[in-house]
Design a protein around this motif. Structure first.
Motif, mmCIF file in Angstrom:
data_model
loop_
_atom_site.group_PDB
_atom_site.id
_atom_site.type_symbol
_atom_site.label_atom_id
_atom_site.label_comp_id
_atom_site.label_asym_id
_atom_site.label_seq_id
_atom_site.Cartn_x
_atom_site.Cartn_y
_atom_site.Cartn_z
ATOM 1 N N SER A 157 -1.878 5.928 -4.962
ATOM 2 C CA SER A 157 -3.233 5.519 -4.590
ATOM 3 C C SER A 157 -4.202 6.684 -4.749
ATOM 4 O O SER A 157 -3.845 7.850 -4.583
ATOM 5 N N SER A 159 -7.551 7.189 -2.958
ATOM 6 C CA SER A 159 -8.332 6.524 -1.917
ATOM 7 C C SER A 159 -9.835 6.664 -2.103
ATOM 8 O O SER A 159 -10.587 5.724 -1.854
ATOM 9 N N GLN A 193 -10.706 1.109 -0.803
ATOM 10 C CA GLN A 193 -10.119 2.355 -0.317
ATOM 11 C C GLN A 193 -8.607 2.154 -0.211
ATOM 12 O O GLN A 193 -8.068 1.900 0.860
ATOM 13 N N ASP A 195 -4.746 2.604 0.285
ATOM 14 C CA ASP A 195 -3.979 3.494 1.154
ATOM 15 C C ASP A 195 -2.506 3.385 0.764
ATOM 16 O O ASP A 195 -2.082 3.958 -0.226
ATOM 17 N N ALA A 210 -7.799 -0.446 2.772
ATOM 18 C CA ALA A 210 -8.245 -0.275 4.148
ATOM 19 C C ALA A 210 -9.701 -0.673 4.348
ATOM 20 O O ALA A 210 -10.044 -1.330 5.338
ATOM 21 N N SER A 237 -3.029 -0.473 6.261
ATOM 22 C CA SER A 237 -2.662 0.921 6.059
ATOM 23 C C SER A 237 -1.353 1.052 5.297
ATOM 24 O O SER A 237 -1.344 1.235 4.090
#
Length: 312
Positions: A157, A159, A193, A195, A210, A237
């Motif tokens: 990822s 983010s 975003q 995670d 997230a 998460s």
């Protein structure tokens, strides 16, 4: 299903900072304790072994299976990669880049281990001879985090770039899949975003988004399917693919465990021991689902409990 569906197991003190969680083939669960520079091993029979990593301020973060009875882990502040078994630290390597911030980690069947460097915009590898290599992601400020593998290639990822990266070959630049860029999407909407990431048995990648309250599935063709989580401000998460085409996930802000079925149905359950935030997540080979809570407790949703709740 309610929080009473879980079996609770004491693992550490609430001041230890239980964080990453992994399972090895011998049935042991391993949890990093970020605030005390140690890792605790819970054997299949429930016996606990606490292992000091030699740096109380090292901030051990992610952990992943290395062999049937040992694990790899990252030390975020200590800037190290370690391999640990029940006897203690068996391997330790300081990263070439100071302050790289090693974060996610995954061990491969060929004996190598790959990890992300959140503060250096890089991924790293330790080969079977213990040599460390680092590779620039080519995404400045992308903040690489969680990492997963399907056995032949790697996903991680990014983010702050709103994307996930796919890496084939250690010295190649990764290809990117941007999240939240479907045709017609409101340009003023919240940016993705990503995670946690996890690869399913079919090779699909599951991603926790997230910021947008989504769990995403990316198939082998690179097509993205989004599943909205019915929890206000829950912030997905950690994710863990199950064995039947679905995925488990945690909601850190709302203190819940969720599941996306193969049919796309989303189910949520309140976690016990609130307000301790959920951190590590494991969908065990035994059928149980384990969540490491910051309070130092392991919450176990047993296979029988899952069936009774109608979740598969």
């Amino acid at each position: 299903m309610t929080a009473s569906s879980f079996v609770l197991h004491d693992l550490a003190d609430e001041t230890d900072g239980a964080f990453g969680l992994a399972e090895t083939a011998d049935g042991a669960l391993w949890c990093t304790l970020a605030r005390t520079g140690s890792v605790v091993r819970r054997a299949a029979d429930g016996q606990l072994t606490r292992i000091d990593l030699g740096d109380s301020a090292g901030e051990p973060a992610s952990v992943a299976a290395a062999t049937d009875d040992s694990v790899w882990l990252t030390e975020f502040a200590g800037n190290r990669i370690l391999r640990v078994d029940a006897r203690g630290v068996r391997f330790s390597a300081l990263l070439p880049t100071p302050g790289a911030g090693p974060s996610g980690i995954i061990g491969l069947d060929d004996g190598t281990v790959w990890f992300t460097e959140g503060r250096a915009d890089a991924v790293g590898r330790v080969d079977i001879l213990g040599r460390v290599s680092e590779f620039d992601t080519g995404i400045p400020g992308g903040t690489p985090g969680a990492i997963a593998s399907n056995g032949t290639s790697l996903w991680f990822s990014l983010s702050t770039a709103g994307a996930v990266a796919h890496l084939r070959g250690g010295d190649s630049r990764p290809s990117l899949i941007a999240l939240g860029e479907a045709e017609g999407r409101d340009p003023d909407s919240v940016r993705a975003q990503p995670d946690g990431v996890s690869v399913g048995a079919d090779g699909s990648l599951w991603v926790a988004d997230a910021a947008r309250g989504l769990v995403c599935r990316i198939d082998r063709r690179g097509e993205v399917r989004e599943f909205r989580v019915p929890s206000r401000g829950g912030r997905p998460s950690a994710v863990a693919a199950d064995a039947v085409g679905g995925c488990w996930f945690t909601l850190r802000s709302s203190h819940e465990l969720g599941h996306v079925g193969g049919d796309g149905e989303v189910t949520l359950v309140a976690l016990p021991d609130a307000p301790a935030a959920p951190r590590g997540l494991v969908a065990s080979a035994s059928g149980s689902v384990w969540v490491a809570l910051e309070s130092g407790v392991l919450a176990e949703l047993t296979a029988d409990g899952i069936g009774a709740a109608g979740i598969r």
